[in-house]
Design an enzyme around this catalytic site. Sequence first.
Site, PDB file in Angstrom:
ATOM      1  CE  LYS A  11      -2.406 -43.779  30.311  1.00  0.00           C
ATOM      2  NZ  LYS A  11      -1.373 -43.604  31.297  1.00  0.00           N
ATOM      3  CG  HIS A  98       1.807 -47.386  27.756  1.00  0.00           C
ATOM      4  ND1 HIS A  98       1.874 -47.331  29.126  1.00  0.00           N
ATOM      5  CD2 HIS A  98       1.468 -46.145  27.343  1.00  0.00           C
ATOM      6  CE1 HIS A  98       1.571 -46.102  29.523  1.00  0.00           C
ATOM      7  NE2 HIS A  98       1.322 -45.361  28.467  1.00  0.00           N
ATOM      8  CD  GLU A 100      -0.216 -46.883  32.090  1.00  0.00           C
ATOM      9  OE1 GLU A 100      -1.129 -47.266  31.345  1.00  0.00           O
ATOM     10  OE2 GLU A 100      -0.095 -45.683  32.442  1.00  0.00           O
ATOM     11  CD  GLU A 170       4.073 -42.554  26.393  1.00  0.00           C
ATOM     12  OE1 GLU A 170       3.224 -41.669  26.235  1.00  0.00           O
ATOM     13  OE2 GLU A 170       3.800 -43.670  26.847  1.00  0.00           O
ATOM     14  CB  SER A 216       2.743 -34.961  32.496  1.00  0.00           C
ATOM     15  OG  SER A 216       2.620 -36.011  33.435  1.00  0.00           O
TER      16      SER A 216
HETATM   17  C1  PEP Z   1       0.529 -42.301  28.424  1.00  0.00           C
HETATM   18  O1  PEP Z   1      -0.034 -43.057  29.198  1.00  0.00           O
HETATM   19  O2  PEP Z   1       0.935 -42.720  27.323  1.00  0.00           O
HETATM   20  C2  PEP Z   1       0.704 -40.921  28.841  1.00  0.00           C
HETATM   21  C3  PEP Z   1       1.538 -40.177  28.173  1.00  0.00           C
HETATM   22  O3  PEP Z   1      -0.032 -40.533  29.909  1.00  0.00           O
HETATM   23  P1  PEP Z   1      -0.143 -39.030  30.496  1.00  0.00           P
HETATM   24  O4  PEP Z   1      -0.320 -38.118  29.324  1.00  0.00           O
HETATM   25  O5  PEP Z   1      -1.339 -39.083  31.381  1.00  0.00           O
HETATM   26  O6  PEP Z   1       1.131 -38.772  31.221  1.00  0.00           O
END
Ligand code: PEP
Length: 254
Positions: A11, A98, A100, A170, A216
Amino acid sequence: MAQNIIAANWKMNNDEYSSKKLTYEFLKLLNRKNNPKTLKVLCVPHPFLLSIDNMCTGTESVFVGAQNCSSFKQGSFTGEVSALMLKSLGIKYVIIGHSERRDFFSETNEELLNKVLRSVERNISPIFCCGEPLIFRNKNNHLEYVINQLKETVLKLNKESFQKVIIAYEPVWAIGSGKTASNKEIEEMHVAIRKTIKQKFGSSVSKNTSILYGGSVNAINAKEIFEIHDVDGGLIGGASLQAQEFIDIVNSIS
Ligand code: PEP
């Protein structure tokens, strides 16, 4: 057989010095035990692509990826980075879709399809993220939501192009929250994704598509998650910013 892949999503963290330090520590640990069958992809901020890629050159099965690319081919789009630019640096992977980007930059499935098209036409593999916000899971609409994300994007590709795609499931509520989906929830989604790919492109393509889980993942839960049926690795955010923890995750996949 789908390839096992562990991808790091750094990121917008760290400066150049700390990015190089993290890479140095990661490679040092990896060189003690590197399973070449597992692909490791470090998705780093654009300014560091070249320097981190140079550091990784020579280490087997480690690649550098980008975190975004433009939906346009080229032209007057100030600040954008094209797939052609990435290609010219030798980059082979890019994260697209993603949550975000979808949430903070309002990227729609239509725009994401264009990004995917731009990357596959340059022979760059999109690590295509899909996942449901909590509200859709609570309404029991999570499968429909995610499959629709795929139908409006990567499943519109032709068969040849689709074979370059890596999927990352995700769940939005699991990203950076410390809350992982349960094994049952992960398996249900991964099985549904693979089945949908099979319906569209046939069994050989579906078997060969890597479907990663993200949300996570850490050194403690990684092994159990990677053992789930139809999980071919992970997309790792926060935990990829610590070399030892990331290596422990990489070593959790067999
Ligand atoms: C991500 O941003 O793709 C992600 C999986 O973040 P985290 O592992 O911190 O949950």
